[in-house]
Scaffold this active site. Structure first.
Site, PDB file in Angstrom:
ATOM      1  NE  ARG A  43       9.545   6.401   8.065  1.00  0.00           N
ATOM      2  CZ  ARG A  43       9.027   7.542   7.631  1.00  0.00           C
ATOM      3  NH1 ARG A  43       9.799   8.568   7.384  1.00  0.00           N
ATOM      4  NH2 ARG A  43       7.739   7.670   7.427  1.00  0.00           N
TER       5      ARG A  43
ATOM      6  CB  SER B  96       7.133   6.273  10.622  1.00  0.00           C
ATOM      7  OG  SER B  96       7.482   5.070   9.995  1.00  0.00           O
TER       8      SER B  96
ATOM      9  CG  ASP C 176      -0.296   0.032   2.543  1.00  0.00           C
ATOM     10  OD1 ASP C 176       0.933  -0.146   2.596  1.00  0.00           O
ATOM     11  OD2 ASP C 176      -0.994   0.203   3.567  1.00  0.00           O
ATOM     12  CG  HIS C 177       3.267   2.501   3.327  1.00  0.00           C
ATOM     13  ND1 HIS C 177       2.213   1.781   3.830  1.00  0.00           N
ATOM     14  CD2 HIS C 177       3.630   3.355   4.326  1.00  0.00           C
ATOM     15  CE1 HIS C 177       1.955   2.184   5.065  1.00  0.00           C
ATOM     16  NE2 HIS C 177       2.791   3.129   5.385  1.00  0.00           N
TER      17      HIS C 177
ATOM     18  NE  ARG D 132       3.165   9.312  12.924  1.00  0.00           N
ATOM     19  CZ  ARG D 132       3.432   8.046  12.676  1.00  0.00           C
ATOM     20  NH1 ARG D 132       3.800   7.683  11.468  1.00  0.00           N
ATOM     21  NH2 ARG D 132       3.379   7.154  13.616  1.00  0.00           N
TER      22      ARG D 132
ATOM     23  CG  ASP E  44       2.364   1.262   9.373  1.00  0.00           C
ATOM     24  OD1 ASP E  44       2.792   1.724   8.305  1.00  0.00           O
ATOM     25  OD2 ASP E  44       1.576   1.887  10.120  1.00  0.00           O
TER      26      ASP E  44
END
Length: 744
Positions: A635, A633, A120-121, A438, A185
């Site tokens: 990440r 995030s 999706d990202h 965000r 995520d």
């Protein structure tokens, strides 16, 4: 009825045994041989409850119910580390690349728990849904092929691009009351809307779970939010978390699970509860959760999971908090009195009632004109959300003249955060309103001058129609093109579709029963993917005379450390993505971004360039940072990049939870000033030595000897939260290195 004869509570175990003797219930329709195990959850909870001898919160029941060793695990909220056995793993395409590269380098043949990858990202909103999806498939073909083939080889389910946002797929298919799921995520907590404990982590944590190793989590504190009253009119579930974010701030939930309870819960739909849990990531919470109720049962039935609802009903006592349980903090919220909110700009905890934001904007010089309104996102893309926004759109005959980027309404149902803009130049001050979670600087459109506000889809729609922040739909009137004044009627929308959900295209790829003969190719020439090389082990000595790469000033999120947007394409190539390391962080020396002094040459350069120069010359470095460093995030690139470019320690006032863990996983030292004001003692040209590593132990601070360029020096105390296992990661060079050591 057996349940009437046997009663409730502890004896429920026998009822369920009889129920499940008839039919085991699969965790999802995609994994017919993996079953829900409420008996094990119940058994573990009973063991822990006997030991603690007190009522348990719902969070505690689900978390402690997944303990690897419930008999002997030390349990102390906020202090001890728990060893847990989550039920499943989910990864989105931007973070799955590094997670799967790490799993490949672990040498293991197949994942130990049900796991999925969701594309999706990497889809960017530019033109419209169909064309944007086709473009993404073409541009990201190499990455999608890698994820698809790696999933097939190692037993991971693969959701193709166009399937939908990861968190909606999880809510519709994989989350259920009492499940423990970890996802790569930060908005994985979305599943808490279905009574699940869903926690956002870095890829290295996901590798632990996929490898069948107990996963570590610091025993969370529990913040209770007691809801009374009823939601109505313009007030939506999003306003609950916007208000809570204003109360707790971006770090107020750190180290805690937020548990919603009280009579007001029943007035919120299941997808509305998911919205609230999703944005709980913005207060630093480990996750958020709601107790099992009839709204969740209805949602399970509507999504084809009536069997799960039936067995959850059997175990209802297990899926709600015990009466008399104690919370570490309690927030009281009356939904009947709650007004619509809008938060921003630049931080998601700057909360304003919609009725007041216009005046605040005028006072602060924020642009009043709303340039773009975006609805959808992983926080608000439910049937109910879209229905309520559509009910407002239908009221306005001149909507299309006023609402920019109307196609975004559709686009954001299957992509996540980033959109391409042509309406303003970079650096041009403007305001956008979104129903996202965000609004950090430059996050949505790469323009640092964009003032982004987050609110509900209903308020986004109303403000987009009005064209200004200075509009309160509860009291203000609009003027039609014929001069007639009218007021928007409060939004309405069905909670769930009356004719059930359309399943859409089949975009799921089952992994084969045996993928061992399959190959996963990564070209050495690729600029998108790169196999990982192990990081170097600790030398066995203290770290001496390290330079300060950058002393960061103010807010430093993972967006500042490893930007997304155009950099998403390098998420599978560590060396290439390292060229974005800390390019968004503000340098305290000159208030500039991506401009730091190279202390070997005396010249100024970009942060990644200077770091590479230090590494090439064998010079180790540290980063010095402010409060809540690494928020945002999940990440893990924000931890991998400093490690790859020669960093050894990150020394700050305080950390966000996921980032701190990610740094430990990659063999870095996340350390905090014992006295936060010691941050002010660090100068950009200092040399820092970290002492005490030979006797590195849990709970024992380390020491920093700081040498100033004028010849003076001082000694500072640095705290850490390492446990013994995590110290072994540091000594081995990374958690992955340690995993390999233990295989031999």
């Amino acid at each position: 009825m057996a349940s009437l004869a046997l009663g409730h509570g502890a004896r429920r175990l026998h009822v369920s045994a009889a129920y499940r003797a008839k039919a085991k219930v699969a965790m999802s329709r995609f994994e017919p041989t993996s079953f829900i195990n409420y008996e094990k959850l119940q058994s573990n909870v009973e063991i822990v409850q006997k030991r603690l001898n007190r009522p348990l919160t719902l969070s505690e029941k689900i978390v402690y119910g997944h303990l690897d060793d419930p008999h002997h695990q030390e349990i102390d909220r906020g202090r001890t580390y728990l060893r847990l056995r989550p039920d499943r793993v989910a990864m989105q395409d931007a973070t799955a690349q590094m997670a799967m590269l790490q799993f490949i380098s672990s040498g293991l043949p197949k994942v130990a728990v049900p796991s999925t990858i969701h594309c999706d990202h990497l889809i960017e909103a530019q033109i419209g849904g169909v064309k944007d999806l086709a473009r993404a498939k073409e541009v990201n073909e190499e990455v999608y092929n890698f994820l698809s083939s790696a999933g097939a080889k190692y037993g991971v389910g693969f959701w193709k691009p166009g399937s939908g946002i990861i968190h909606q797929i999880i809510l519709e298919n994989y989350a259920y009351p009492g499940v423990m799921l970890i996802g790569t995520d930060s908005h994985t907590p979305n599943g808490g809307g279905l009574g699940a404990i869903c926690i956002g982590v870095g890829g290295a944590d996901a590798v632990d779970v996929m490898a069948g190793i107990p996963w570590e989590l610091k025993c969370p504190k529990v913040i209770g939010v007691r809801l009374t009253g009823t939601l109505s009119g313009w007030t939506s579930p999003k306003d609950v978390i916007l208000k809570v974010a204003g109360i707790l701030t971006v770090k107020g939930g750190t180290g805690a699970i937020v548990e919603y309870h009280g009579p007001g819960v029943d007035s919120i739909s299941c997808t509305g509860m998911a919205t609230i849990c999703n944005m709980g990531a913005e207060i630093g919470a480990t996750t958020s959760v709601f107790p099992y109720n009839h709204r969740m049962r209805t949602y399970l039935e509507k999504t084809g999971r009536g069997e799960i609802a039936a067995v959850a009903d059997e175990y209802k006592d297990l899926l709600v908090p015990d009466e008399g349980c104690e919370y570490d903090q309690i927030i009281e919220l009356n939904l009947s009195e709650l007004r619509p909110h809008i938060n921003g700009p630049f931080t998601p905890d700057l909360a304003h009632p919609v009725s007041e934001v216009g005046a605040v904007a005028k006072k602060n010089g924020w642009p009043l004109e709303v340039k773009v309104g975006l609805i959808g996102s992983c926080t608000n893309s439910s049937y109910e959300d879209m229905g309520r926004a559509a009910s407002l759109a239908k009221q306005s005959s001149f909507l299309l003249e006023h609402l920019h980027f109307t196609s975004i309404c559709v686009d954001f149902l299957y992509i996540c955060v980033f959109f391409f803009r042509r309406d303003v130049k970079k650096g041009e001050k403007n305001t956008i309103v979104t129903s996202f979670n965000r609004n950090f600087t430059a996050r949505n459109d790469a323009n640092p001058a964009t003032h982004a506000f987050v609110t509900s889809p209903e308020i986004v729609t109303a403000l987009a129609i009005a064209g200004t922040l200075d509009f309160n739909p509860e009291t203000d009137y609009l003027t039609a093109s014929n001069g007639e004044k009218f007021k928007l009627v409060p939004p309405t929308g069905d909670e769930l579709p009356s004719r059930d959900f359309d399943p859409g295209q089949d975009t799921y790829q089952h992994p084969p029963s045996d993928g061992s003969s399959l190959k996963v190719d990564v070209s050495p020439q690729s600029n998108r993917l790169q196999l990982l090389e192990p990081f170097d082990k600790w030398s066995g000595k203290d770290l001496e005379d390290m330079v300060v790469l950058i002393k960061v000033k103010g807010k430093c999120t993972t967006d500042h450390i490893s930007a997304a947007g155009p950099w998403l394409k390098f998420r599978g190539h560590l060396d290439n993505i390292s060229n974005n390391m800390l390019i968004g962080a503000v340098n305290s020396e000159n208030d500039a971004v991506n401009k730091i002094k190279n202390h070997l040459t005396g010249e100024y350069g970009g942060v990644p360039d200077v770091a590479r120069h230090y590494k090439a010359n064998g010079l180790s470095w540290v980063v010095v940072g402010d409060d809540n460093y690494g928020e945002g995030s999940s990440r893990e690139h924000a931890a991998l990049e400093p490690r790859h470019l020669g960093g050894r320690a990150i020394i700050v006032k305080s950390f966000a939870r996921i980032h701190e863990t990610n740094l430990k996983k990659q063999g870095l030292l996340p350390l905090t000033f014992s006295n936060p004001s010691d941050y002010d003692k660090i100068r950009p040209d200092d040399k820092i030595s970290i002492k005490g590593l030979k006797t590195f132990a849990p709970g024992k601070p380390l020491t920093a000897v700081v040498k100033h360029s004028d010849g003076s020096q001082e000694t500072l105390t640095l705290n850490h939260s390492f446990n013994q296992t995590q110290i072994e990661w540091f000594q081995a060079g990374s958690a992955l290195n340690r995993m390999k050591e233990m295989q031999h």
